[in-house]
Design a protein around this motif. Structure first.
Motif, PDB file in Angstrom:
ATOM      1  N   VAL A  64       0.831  -1.227  -0.141  1.00 30.58           N
ATOM      2  CA  VAL A  64      -0.099   0.106   0.062  1.00 30.58           C
ATOM      3  C   VAL A  64       0.789   1.095  -0.103  1.00 30.58           C
ATOM      4  CG1 VAL A  64      -1.833   1.565   1.476  1.00 30.58           C
ATOM      5  CG2 VAL A  64      -2.064  -1.164   1.028  1.00 30.58           C
ATOM      6  N   ALA A  65       1.831   1.257   0.816  1.00 33.57           N
ATOM      7  CA  ALA A  65       2.720   2.305   0.731  1.00 33.57           C
ATOM      8  C   ALA A  65       3.657   2.546  -0.720  1.00 33.57           C
ATOM      9  CB  ALA A  65       4.003   2.181   1.904  1.00 33.57           C
ATOM     10  N   GLY A  66       3.877   1.526  -1.293  1.00 33.98           N
ATOM     11  CA  GLY A  66       4.183   1.513  -2.696  1.00 33.98           C
ATOM     12  C   GLY A  66       3.103   2.265  -3.665  1.00 33.98           C
ATOM     13  N   LEU A  67       2.022   1.883  -3.392  1.00 33.46           N
ATOM     14  CA  LEU A  67       0.923   2.586  -4.405  1.00 33.46           C
ATOM     15  C   LEU A  67       0.867   4.025  -4.101  1.00 33.46           C
ATOM     16  CD1 LEU A  67      -1.881   0.079  -3.802  1.00 33.46           C
ATOM     17  CD2 LEU A  67      -0.269   0.286  -5.705  1.00 33.46           C
ATOM     18  N   VAL A  68       1.166   4.441  -2.819  1.00 34.46           N
ATOM     19  CA  VAL A  68       1.278   6.051  -2.459  1.00 34.46           C
ATOM     20  C   VAL A  68       2.316   6.477  -3.157  1.00 34.46           C
ATOM     21  CG1 VAL A  68       1.828   7.609  -0.611  1.00 34.46           C
ATOM     22  CG2 VAL A  68       0.208   5.549  -0.282  1.00 34.46           C
ATOM     23  N   VAL A  69       3.723   5.841  -3.213  1.00 36.39           N
ATOM     24  CA  VAL A  69       4.645   6.256  -3.838  1.00 36.39           C
ATOM     25  C   VAL A  69       4.553   6.353  -5.417  1.00 36.39           C
ATOM     26  CG1 VAL A  69       7.238   5.824  -4.412  1.00 36.39           C
ATOM     27  CG2 VAL A  69       6.462   5.481  -2.004  1.00 36.39           C
ATOM     28  N   GLY A 127      13.347   1.265  13.040  1.00 39.74           N
ATOM     29  CA  GLY A 127      14.555   1.768  12.939  1.00 39.74           C
ATOM     30  C   GLY A 127      15.157   2.210  11.622  1.00 39.74           C
ATOM     31  N   ALA A 128      15.237   1.239  10.865  1.00 42.44           N
ATOM     32  CA  ALA A 128      15.823   1.134   9.502  1.00 42.44           C
ATOM     33  C   ALA A 128      14.793   2.243   8.569  1.00 42.44           C
ATOM     34  CB  ALA A 128      15.562  -0.132   8.907  1.00 42.44           C
ATOM     35  N   LEU A 129      13.678   2.317   8.887  1.00 43.67           N
ATOM     36  CA  LEU A 129      12.786   3.063   7.868  1.00 43.67           C
ATOM     37  C   LEU A 129      12.934   4.461   8.608  1.00 43.67           C
ATOM     38  CD1 LEU A 129       9.380   1.079   8.081  1.00 43.67           C
ATOM     39  CD2 LEU A 129      10.784   1.616   6.181  1.00 43.67           C
ATOM     40  N   VAL A 175      -0.908  -0.686  12.453  1.00 49.59           N
ATOM     41  CA  VAL A 175      -1.801  -0.897  13.446  1.00 49.59           C
ATOM     42  C   VAL A 175      -3.236  -1.196  13.076  1.00 49.59           C
ATOM     43  CG1 VAL A 175      -2.931   0.711  15.283  1.00 49.59           C
ATOM     44  CG2 VAL A 175      -0.434   0.672  14.833  1.00 49.59           C
ATOM     45  N   LEU A 176      -3.444  -0.519  11.599  1.00 47.90           N
ATOM     46  CA  LEU A 176      -4.752  -0.901  11.011  1.00 47.90           C
ATOM     47  C   LEU A 176      -4.837  -2.471  10.811  1.00 47.90           C
ATOM     48  CD1 LEU A 176      -7.273   0.381   9.820  1.00 47.90           C
ATOM     49  CD2 LEU A 176      -6.214   0.650   7.979  1.00 47.90           C
ATOM     50  N   LEU A 177      -3.930  -2.775  10.201  1.00 53.23           N
ATOM     51  CA  LEU A 177      -4.019  -4.334   9.521  1.00 53.23           C
ATOM     52  C   LEU A 177      -3.935  -5.466  11.040  1.00 53.23           C
ATOM     53  CD1 LEU A 177      -1.664  -4.000   6.592  1.00 53.23           C
ATOM     54  CD2 LEU A 177      -4.297  -4.136   6.490  1.00 53.23           C
ATOM     55  N   VAL A 178      -3.668  -5.091  11.996  1.00 55.56           N
ATOM     56  CA  VAL A 178      -3.790  -5.843  13.319  1.00 55.56           C
ATOM     57  C   VAL A 178      -5.382  -6.371  13.156  1.00 55.56           C
ATOM     58  CG1 VAL A 178      -4.028  -6.101  15.660  1.00 55.56           C
ATOM     59  CG2 VAL A 178      -2.185  -4.875  14.770  1.00 55.56           C
ATOM     60  N   SER A 179      -6.095  -5.924  12.461  1.00 54.21           N
ATOM     61  CA  SER A 179      -7.739  -6.429  12.370  1.00 54.21           C
ATOM     62  C   SER A 179      -7.709  -7.482  11.780  1.00 54.21           C
ATOM     63  CB  SER A 179      -8.539  -5.047  11.982  1.00 54.21           C
ATOM     64  OG  SER A 179      -8.136  -4.878  10.813  1.00 54.21           O
ATOM     65  N   ALA A 180      -6.626  -8.067  10.826  1.00 52.09           N
ATOM     66  CA  ALA A 180      -6.557  -8.867  10.166  1.00 52.09           C
ATOM     67  C   ALA A 180      -6.281 -10.262  11.054  1.00 52.09           C
ATOM     68  CB  ALA A 180      -5.289  -8.963   9.234  1.00 52.09           C
ATOM     69  N   PRO A 218      10.424  15.503  -1.249  1.00 52.42           N
ATOM     70  CA  PRO A 218      11.116  15.404   0.166  1.00 52.42           C
ATOM     71  C   PRO A 218      10.152  15.690   1.066  1.00 52.42           C
ATOM     72  CG  PRO A 218      11.655  17.496  -1.093  1.00 52.42           C
ATOM     73  CD  PRO A 218      10.866  16.628  -2.144  1.00 52.42           C
ATOM     74  N   ASN A 219       8.807  16.322   1.023  1.00 53.99           N
ATOM     75  CA  ASN A 219       7.887  16.271   2.025  1.00 53.99           C
ATOM     76  C   ASN A 219       6.970  15.153   2.276  1.00 53.99           C
ATOM     77  OD1 ASN A 219       8.115  19.291   2.477  1.00 53.99           O
ATOM     78  ND2 ASN A 219       7.097  19.647   0.403  1.00 53.99           N
ATOM     79  N   LEU A 220       7.201  14.026   1.436  1.00 54.82           N
ATOM     80  CA  LEU A 220       6.613  12.938   1.492  1.00 54.82           C
ATOM     81  C   LEU A 220       7.514  11.844   2.152  1.00 54.82           C
ATOM     82  CD1 LEU A 220       4.128  11.057   1.356  1.00 54.82           C
ATOM     83  CD2 LEU A 220       4.706  10.822  -1.476  1.00 54.82           C
ATOM     84  N   ALA A 221       8.683  11.914   1.875  1.00 53.58           N
ATOM     85  CA  ALA A 221       9.872  10.851   2.123  1.00 53.58           C
ATOM     86  C   ALA A 221       9.646  10.518   3.651  1.00 53.58           C
ATOM     87  CB  ALA A 221      11.024  11.444   1.695  1.00 53.58           C
ATOM     88  N   PRO A 222       9.732  11.535   4.567  1.00 52.36           N
ATOM     89  CA  PRO A 222       9.787  11.096   5.944  1.00 52.36           C
ATOM     90  C   PRO A 222       8.617  10.513   6.376  1.00 52.36           C
ATOM     91  CG  PRO A 222      10.760  13.431   5.519  1.00 52.36           C
ATOM     92  CD  PRO A 222       9.950  12.877   4.148  1.00 52.36           C
ATOM     93  N   ASN A 223       7.368  10.727   5.605  1.00 55.17           N
ATOM     94  CA  ASN A 223       6.142  10.304   6.000  1.00 55.17           C
ATOM     95  C   ASN A 223       5.729   8.797   5.861  1.00 55.17           C
ATOM     96  OD1 ASN A 223       5.358  12.740   7.417  1.00 55.17           O
ATOM     97  ND2 ASN A 223       4.670  13.654   5.418  1.00 55.17           N
ATOM     98  N   LEU A 224       6.818   8.274   4.985  1.00 51.25           N
ATOM     99  CA  LEU A 224       6.619   6.891   4.503  1.00 51.25           C
ATOM    100  C   LEU A 224       6.411   6.138   5.738  1.00 51.25           C
ATOM    101  CD1 LEU A 224       8.651   6.053   1.376  1.00 51.25           C
ATOM    102  CD2 LEU A 224       6.027   5.838   1.684  1.00 51.25           C
ATOM    103  N   THR A 225       7.424   6.158   6.787  1.00 55.51           N
ATOM    104  CA  THR A 225       7.458   5.535   8.112  1.00 55.51           C
ATOM    105  C   THR A 225       6.262   5.678   8.702  1.00 55.51           C
ATOM    106  OG1 THR A 225       9.816   6.014   8.230  1.00 55.51           O
ATOM    107  CG2 THR A 225       8.683   5.218  10.100  1.00 55.51           C
ATOM    108  N   THR A 226       5.295   6.903   8.708  1.00 57.21           N
ATOM    109  CA  THR A 226       4.141   7.082   9.446  1.00 57.21           C
ATOM    110  C   THR A 226       3.125   6.233   8.636  1.00 57.21           C
ATOM    111  OG1 THR A 226       4.996   9.274   9.996  1.00 57.21           O
ATOM    112  CG2 THR A 226       2.596   8.659  10.302  1.00 57.21           C
ATOM    113  N   VAL A 227       3.150   6.155   7.174  1.00 51.04           N
ATOM    114  CA  VAL A 227       2.155   5.492   6.434  1.00 51.04           C
ATOM    115  C   VAL A 227       2.008   4.240   7.049  1.00 51.04           C
ATOM    116  CG1 VAL A 227       1.569   4.718   4.167  1.00 51.04           C
ATOM    117  CG2 VAL A 227       1.861   7.123   4.658  1.00 51.04           C
ATOM    118  N   ILE A 228       3.365   3.584   6.927  1.00 49.83           N
ATOM    119  CA  ILE A 228       3.534   2.026   7.012  1.00 49.83           C
ATOM    120  C   ILE A 228       3.105   1.847   8.889  1.00 49.83           C
ATOM    121  CG2 ILE A 228       5.268   0.211   7.140  1.00 49.83           C
ATOM    122  CD1 ILE A 228       6.826   1.579   5.242  1.00 49.83           C
ATOM    123  N   GLN A 229       3.520   2.648   9.712  1.00 52.42           N
ATOM    124  CA  GLN A 229       3.087   2.405  10.931  1.00 52.42           C
ATOM    125  C   GLN A 229       1.654   2.325  10.937  1.00 52.42           C
ATOM    126  OE1 GLN A 229       4.445   5.675  13.733  1.00 52.42           O
ATOM    127  NE2 GLN A 229       3.128   5.068  15.177  1.00 52.42           N
TER     128      GLN A 229
END
Length: 413
Positions: A44-49, A341-343, A374-379, A359-370
């Motif tokens: 999903v993060a790749g789709l955002v990219v 930590g790697a992200l 949490v969301l996919l814990v429902s799986a 550059p404004n989106l790059a640091p937020n990739l970690t937040t997207v994956i985070q």
């Protein structure tokens, strides 16, 4: 007329709390479920990219190299190896506090509690660490480091125990109280280091910042240049804490009582376990882990605290995703912390070539994956439903839950 004999009814199984049910769901699926969660989150993060016009594969390659993970590849050239080593050192510096904050959340989950307050406990530990390390100049170097870390851990424990005490005494939900304590710790820090505050720097009177940590109170660097943020011994402290977490949870009376209360407070109380005392001890131990995490950052690389550091830090909140992805286990939490930590290091803007990614989106990739983790814990709830249906087809009642191998955990077989 024959006397009617009543068949005794089996006692109704105690209902577990929400956090206990989540822990049971997290234990179903073994290592497969977190891997599926992770793959889907990266997809999903790749789709955002891709939507931003960049190539996801190139971006993930840049993150991999930026995190220094390419240092592990034997075919990496000697010219590129020093930069990769420096990046990997930064990744591991990030990993240590994330392990500890993940443990702070995971231990509470195993006891049937939601510790949303790791950030506040981390902040309190940071405040105490910077105060002790910047002002107690008479202590020998090694002792200064130990005292600062110990007092930071105790401060975090005391802060966490407040929520446990409120749960025990009044039944106050720990989610609410820990969120409130997060903000309390934040604004205490802003007051202490703000202009004119009690702990504001003596030399930079126009800057809302603390005094610098004394040189002899800084964590020793064992890999890399100590003047350029080389890797300090805090990573070993974090891994050792993960070992203590496992022993405490699985081989101690405290851990048994915590798991028993998490599985069913009424049953634990009937067995003679002090439920209220267990709540206090559990939240205190969670705070100890998070407070220790704060000391690692202050003594390892920050060396001071400013009001904006207190306001923008998210390490404690990231610990929630670390614990969930790590399945509330010691090894899983360490691996999840390494990933995040790697992200954090890999998504640094300097790791991307100019024009390849916003550059404004790059640091937020970690937040997207985070957020996706949490969301996919429902799986996992879906996996639990599949498990019950599978048992129903075998002739067991649909709502039957497999007998736990340890309190609060469901076997994956």
């Amino acid at each position: 007329m024959p006397e009617t004999v009543e068949t005794p009814q089996a006692p109704e199984a105690p209902k577990a709390g929400a956090a206990s049910r989540l822990t049971s769901h997290l234990s179903i699926g073994g290592i497969v479920a977190p891997l599926i969660t992770l793959v889907f989150a990266f997809f999903v993060a790749g789709l955002v990219v891709l939507a931003s016009g960049a190539d996801p594969f190139e971006i993930y390659k840049a993150i991999f190299n930026g995190a220094g993970l390419n240092w592990l590849l034997p075919w990496l050239s000697e010219d590129d190896r020093p930069l990769a080593a420096a990046n990997l050192q930064q990744t591991l510096i990030n990993t240590g506090p994330l392990i500890l904050c993940g443990l702070a959340v995971a231990y509470a989950f195993r006891a049937g509690l939601f510790n949303i307050g790791a950030q506040g406990q981390y902040t309190v530990g940071s405040i105490i660490a910077v105060y002790v390390a910047s002002s107690w100049a008479g202590l020998p170097g090694w002792l200064h480091v130990v005292v600062a870390m110990a007092l930071a851990a105790l401060a975090g424990a005391a802060w966490g125990a407040i929520a446990g005490g409120l749960r025990a005494a009044t039944g106050a939900n720990e989610v609410i109280t820990t969120i409130m304590l997060n903000y309390t710790a934040l604004w205490i820090g802003v007051y202490l280091f703000g202009l004119g505050g009690p702990l504001q720097s003596d030399t930079q009177t126009s800057v809302p910042i603390s005094n610098d940590v004394l040189t002899d109170a800084r964590l020793p660097v064992f890999w890399g240049d100590k003047d350029l943020q080389g890797l300090h011994v805090g990573i070993f402290v974090a891994v050792l804490a993960a070992g203590v977490f496992w022993v405490l949870l699985n081989r101690s009376r405290l851990g048994f009582e915590a798991r028993a209360v998490g599985f069913s407070p009424p049953a634990a109380r009937s067995s003679g376990i002090g439920v209220g005392r267990t709540y206090v001890m559990t939240m205190g131990l969670c705070g100890l882990f998070a407070g220790l995490a704060g000391s690692l950052d202050v003594l390892g690389w920050q060396f001071h605290l400013a009001t904006n550091d207190v306001q923008t830090s998210q390490v404690g909140f990231l610990g929630i995703a670390v614990a969930l992805l790590g399945r509330n286990t010691a090894i899983g939490t360490c691996l999840a912390a390494l990933l995040f930590g790697a992200l954090l290091q890999g998504t640094n803007v300097r790791n991307f070539e100019a024009g390849t990614f916003d550059p404004n989106l790059a640091p937020n990739l970690t937040t997207v994956i985070q957020g996706l983790v949490v969301l996919l814990v429902s799986a996992d709830v879906l996996l639990a439903s599949v498990w019950r249906r599978r048992r129903a087809r075998r002739g067991a009642p649909p709502d039957a839950v497999p007998a736990p191998t340890t309190l609060g955990q469901v076997p994956t077989a």
